[in-house]
Design a protein around this motif. Structure first.
Motif, short mmCIF file in Angstrom:
data_model
loop_
_atom_site.label_atom_id
_atom_site.label_comp_id
_atom_site.label_asym_id
_atom_site.label_seq_id
_atom_site.Cartn_x
_atom_site.Cartn_y
_atom_site.Cartn_z
N ASP A 182 1.83 8.66 5.64
CA ASP A 182 0.87 8.30 6.53
C ASP A 182 0.88 6.86 6.61
O ASP A 182 0.04 6.17 7.60
CB ASP A 182 -0.79 8.81 6.42
CG ASP A 182 -0.70 10.13 6.43
OD1 ASP A 182 -1.53 10.70 5.80
OD2 ASP A 182 0.05 10.76 7.28
N GLY A 183 1.83 5.80 6.23
CA GLY A 183 1.85 4.59 6.16
C GLY A 183 2.08 4.14 7.56
O GLY A 183 2.18 4.79 8.52
N THR A 201 -0.64 5.87 -4.03
CA THR A 201 -0.10 4.81 -4.41
C THR A 201 0.92 4.18 -3.61
O THR A 201 0.80 2.92 -3.14
CB THR A 201 0.80 4.93 -5.83
OG1 THR A 201 -0.04 5.61 -6.74
CG2 THR A 201 1.39 3.67 -6.26
N ILE A 202 1.57 5.07 -2.75
CA ILE A 202 2.55 4.49 -1.67
C ILE A 202 1.83 3.68 -0.55
O ILE A 202 2.14 2.63 -0.19
CB ILE A 202 3.45 5.57 -1.26
CG1 ILE A 202 4.38 5.72 -2.39
CG2 ILE A 202 4.19 5.27 -0.15
CD1 ILE A 202 5.20 7.27 -2.39
N ASN A 203 0.89 4.59 0.02
CA ASN A 203 -0.23 4.23 1.14
C ASN A 203 -1.00 2.85 0.46
O ASN A 203 -0.89 1.92 1.42
CB ASN A 203 -1.02 5.25 1.52
CG ASN A 203 -0.01 6.41 2.40
OD1 ASN A 203 0.78 5.94 2.68
ND2 ASN A 203 -0.58 7.57 2.15
N GLY A 204 -1.53 2.88 -0.69
CA GLY A 204 -2.25 1.88 -1.16
C GLY A 204 -1.34 0.56 -0.99
O GLY A 204 -1.92 -0.57 -0.73
N LEU A 205 -0.27 0.85 -1.63
CA LEU A 205 0.69 -0.36 -1.75
C LEU A 205 1.16 -0.97 -0.25
O LEU A 205 1.04 -2.18 0.05
CB LEU A 205 1.99 -0.33 -2.60
CG LEU A 205 2.87 -1.13 -2.71
CD1 LEU A 205 2.39 -2.39 -3.35
CD2 LEU A 205 4.08 -0.69 -3.44
N ALA A 206 1.27 -0.05 0.52
CA ALA A 206 1.70 -0.24 1.81
C ALA A 206 0.63 -1.35 2.67
O ALA A 206 0.93 -2.26 3.47
CB ALA A 206 2.01 0.75 2.80
N GLU A 207 -0.59 -0.69 2.51
CA GLU A 207 -1.57 -1.50 3.01
C GLU A 207 -1.95 -2.67 2.49
O GLU A 207 -2.57 -3.44 2.93
CB GLU A 207 -2.71 -0.49 2.88
CG GLU A 207 -2.82 0.75 3.87
CD GLU A 207 -4.00 1.92 3.58
OE1 GLU A 207 -4.78 1.69 2.80
OE2 GLU A 207 -3.81 2.90 4.12
N SER A 208 -1.83 -2.92 1.08
CA SER A 208 -2.17 -4.27 0.27
C SER A 208 -1.29 -5.24 1.05
O SER A 208 -1.57 -6.60 0.64
CB SER A 208 -1.56 -4.00 -1.11
OG SER A 208 -0.16 -4.13 -1.17
N GLY A 209 -0.44 -5.16 1.66
CA GLY A 209 0.63 -6.20 2.27
C GLY A 209 1.51 -7.02 1.34
O GLY A 209 2.09 -8.11 1.56
N GLY A 210 1.99 -6.33 0.27
CA GLY A 210 3.02 -6.96 -0.68
C GLY A 210 2.82 -6.60 -2.32
O GLY A 210 3.78 -6.35 -2.72
N SER A 211 1.63 -6.59 -2.76
CA SER A 211 1.20 -6.20 -4.03
C SER A 211 0.03 -5.89 -4.35
O SER A 211 -0.87 -6.24 -3.45
CB SER A 211 1.85 -7.37 -5.09
OG SER A 211 1.10 -8.29 -5.22
N ILE A 212 -0.45 -5.20 -5.19
CA ILE A 212 -1.48 -4.56 -5.46
C ILE A 212 -1.59 -4.33 -7.08
O ILE A 212 -0.79 -4.29 -7.88
CB ILE A 212 -1.88 -3.29 -4.85
CG1 ILE A 212 -3.29 -3.04 -5.16
CG2 ILE A 212 -1.01 -2.21 -5.52
CD1 ILE A 212 -3.76 -2.04 -4.25
N ALA A 213 -2.84 -4.85 -7.69
CA ALA A 213 -2.92 -4.71 -9.14
C ALA A 213 -3.34 -3.35 -9.52
O ALA A 213 -3.94 -2.58 -8.77
CB ALA A 213 -4.54 -5.48 -9.61
N VAL A 214 -2.85 -2.88 -10.41
CA VAL A 214 -3.03 -1.42 -10.95
C VAL A 214 -4.40 -0.75 -10.96
O VAL A 214 -4.92 0.21 -10.47
CB VAL A 214 -2.25 -0.98 -12.22
CG1 VAL A 214 -2.52 0.41 -12.72
CG2 VAL A 214 -0.98 -1.46 -11.97
N SER A 215 -5.19 -1.72 -11.44
CA SER A 215 -6.55 -1.57 -11.54
C SER A 215 -7.22 -1.31 -10.38
O SER A 215 -8.45 -0.45 -10.01
CB SER A 215 -7.36 -2.62 -12.25
OG SER A 215 -7.22 -3.85 -12.02
N GLU A 216 -7.00 -2.08 -9.32
CA GLU A 216 -7.42 -2.13 -7.80
C GLU A 216 -7.12 -0.87 -7.36
O GLU A 216 -7.95 -0.23 -6.71
CB GLU A 216 -6.78 -3.28 -7.12
CG GLU A 216 -7.57 -3.42 -5.72
CD GLU A 216 -7.08 -4.48 -4.82
OE1 GLU A 216 -7.11 -4.47 -3.66
OE2 GLU A 216 -6.59 -5.57 -5.25
N LEU A 217 -5.76 -0.61 -7.33
CA LEU A 217 -5.06 0.70 -6.97
C LEU A 217 -5.90 2.09 -7.67
O LEU A 217 -6.35 2.98 -6.76
CB LEU A 217 -3.81 0.75 -7.16
CG LEU A 217 -2.95 2.16 -6.77
CD1 LEU A 217 -3.19 2.31 -5.19
CD2 LEU A 217 -1.47 2.08 -7.01
N ALA A 218 -6.26 1.78 -8.77
CA ALA A 218 -6.93 3.17 -9.53
C ALA A 218 -8.32 3.08 -8.90
O ALA A 218 -8.81 4.24 -8.73
CB ALA A 218 -6.94 2.67 -10.84
#
Length: 167
Positions: free
Chosen positions: A107-108, A28-45
């Motif tokens: 690993d961010g 979650t932390i890495n996915g959010l960091a890579e998203s550049g600001g925000s991410i939908a929970v469904s996309e993260l899942a």
């Protein structure tokens, strides 16, 4: 989420390691960091399910489990600690006030990445100063032409980039 956000002081290492001790929270932390600001929970899942599964069919089967565990367990924990902010209406997460504090351990783009950026900065600044010094006729630096110094430092930056990419 409705939990009270704990932003008193810094997180202690034991709490950081507890948070990062779970693969889905790290993802979650890495996915959010890579998203550049925000991410939908469904996309993260979807991303996490794809990481955990062996193939696309398994990822589709795993998606619901990942989505539910994020919403019920992992996002509340991360929000409670101030690492993320969760917008329940939009079903999106954004970095919280402590995101940078915990990213140092992932690993961010911080930690080792920050050190690598520092090396690039130092090489760039030393290169610029060397080139300007050679142009101004500073003894020792004017032993080589400005163009030669430029090629040396650009080559060094390229070598560092290639090393980082393929290590």
């Amino acid at each position: 989420m409705t939990g009270e956000v704990n932003t008193e002081g810094e997180l202690d290492e034991a709490e950081i390691f507890h948070i990062l001790g779970n693969d889905r929270r790290r993802a979650t932390i890495n996915g959010l960091a890579e998203s550049g600001g925000s991410i939908a929970v469904s996309e993260l899942a979807e991303q996490i399910a794809a990481q955990e599964a062996d193939n696309e069919e398994d990822a589709q089967k795993l998606y619901k489990s990942v989505y539910v565990s994020l919403r019920q367990t992992h996002l509340p924990k991360l929000e409670e600690q101030g690492i993320i902010q969760y917008d329940a209406d939009d079903q999106r997460i954004m970095p919280g006030g402590r995101m940078n504090e915990i990213q140092v351990y992932t690993d961010g783009s911080t930690g080792l990445g920050a050190m690598q950026r520092s090396v690039y900065l130092v090489v760039s600044v030393v290169g610029l100063l060397t080139i300007v010094g050679a142009q101004l006729g500073v003894p020792v630096l004017d032993a080589l032409a400005v163009e030669v110094w430029a090629v040396i430092f650009l080559t060094l930056i390229i070598v560092l980039s290639v090393y980082q990419q393929y290590r």
